[in-house]
Design an enzyme around this catalytic site. Sequence first.
Site, PDB file in Angstrom:
ATOM      1  N   HIS A 222      11.790   5.195   3.256  1.00  0.00           N
ATOM      2  CA  HIS A 222      10.809   5.130   2.150  1.00  0.00           C
ATOM      3  C   HIS A 222      11.001   3.840   1.346  1.00  0.00           C
ATOM      4  O   HIS A 222      11.728   3.853   0.340  1.00  0.00           O
ATOM      5  CB  HIS A 222      11.005   6.332   1.217  1.00  0.00           C
ATOM      6  CG  HIS A 222      10.415   7.594   1.738  1.00  0.00           C
ATOM      7  ND1 HIS A 222       9.202   8.102   1.323  1.00  0.00           N
ATOM      8  CD2 HIS A 222      10.878   8.450   2.661  1.00  0.00           C
ATOM      9  CE1 HIS A 222       8.935   9.228   1.964  1.00  0.00           C
ATOM     10  NE2 HIS A 222       9.949   9.462   2.784  1.00  0.00           N
TER      11      HIS A 222
ATOM     12  N   CYS B  94       7.715   6.751   7.154  1.00  0.00           N
ATOM     13  CA  CYS B  94       8.195   8.124   7.363  1.00  0.00           C
ATOM     14  C   CYS B  94       7.111   8.980   8.021  1.00  0.00           C
ATOM     15  O   CYS B  94       6.766   8.735   9.171  1.00  0.00           O
ATOM     16  CB  CYS B  94       8.725   8.683   6.050  1.00  0.00           C
ATOM     17  SG  CYS B  94       9.879  10.031   6.322  1.00  0.00           S
TER      18      CYS B  94
ATOM     19  N   GLU C  99       9.186   2.464  -0.740  1.00  0.00           N
ATOM     20  CA  GLU C  99       8.493   2.464  -2.040  1.00  0.00           C
ATOM     21  C   GLU C  99       9.351   3.054  -3.154  1.00  0.00           C
ATOM     22  O   GLU C  99       8.948   3.048  -4.310  1.00  0.00           O
ATOM     23  CB  GLU C  99       7.165   3.231  -1.929  1.00  0.00           C
ATOM     24  CG  GLU C  99       7.259   4.750  -1.951  1.00  0.00           C
ATOM     25  CD  GLU C  99       7.762   5.390  -0.656  1.00  0.00           C
ATOM     26  OE1 GLU C  99       8.223   4.669   0.250  1.00  0.00           O
ATOM     27  OE2 GLU C  99       7.716   6.630  -0.569  1.00  0.00           O
TER      28      GLU C  99
END
Length: 197
Positions: free
Chosen positions: A172, A81, A174
Amino acid sequence: MSVPRLGVLALQGAAPAHMRALSSIGCPSAPVRVPDDLDGLDGLIIPGGESTTMSMLLESSGVLEPLQQAVDNGLGVFGTCAGMILASTTIEDGRDDQHALGIMDLTVQRNGYGRQRDSFEVDIDVDGHTFHAVFIRAPRIVSMGADVAVVAHYGSDPVLVREGRHLMASFHPELTGDTRIHEIFVAGLQDSRMQGG
Ligand code: GLN
């Protein structure tokens, strides 16, 4: 194959979740806040956050130039990002004083999915398997160099791309507890070390 030495840029943004994802695949990592933290690293994650703020903090912390040197000396970078925005060559709709580190040959448009779609979640295909991707004010890849390979698309847009040991994601990876994209980054570092590059 030995475990690569990994860091996560921790000036601003989503560093802790990346560190947790890496440790859950057996790869401990250290936060990077000052130039010395880059010493000896094989790979660095530049997380999501706010790319204009991170750009200013890279400068004020003194990490900007050593980071560029480390990349020239073989550091692999995974930008997610805002991290992908920072790692690109050209930023559309950025701020004039915002740095593009030129780590991967990409032109990205900040907030390229528009205000109405500030945040959205979609299933994308990564290597034949579904990955649940979370996009938050995500950058859109507008164009890329001939050596950049697309790993995953959303519609017709590339959203996960690699070039050599570098990997970039618009979304994202994660946030969902699914560590496969972190594994792809680590495997790419290990491959390039085996090839001596
Ligand atoms: N739009 C943000 C920027 O320009 C990126 C958002 C994110 O990292 N989730 O930096």
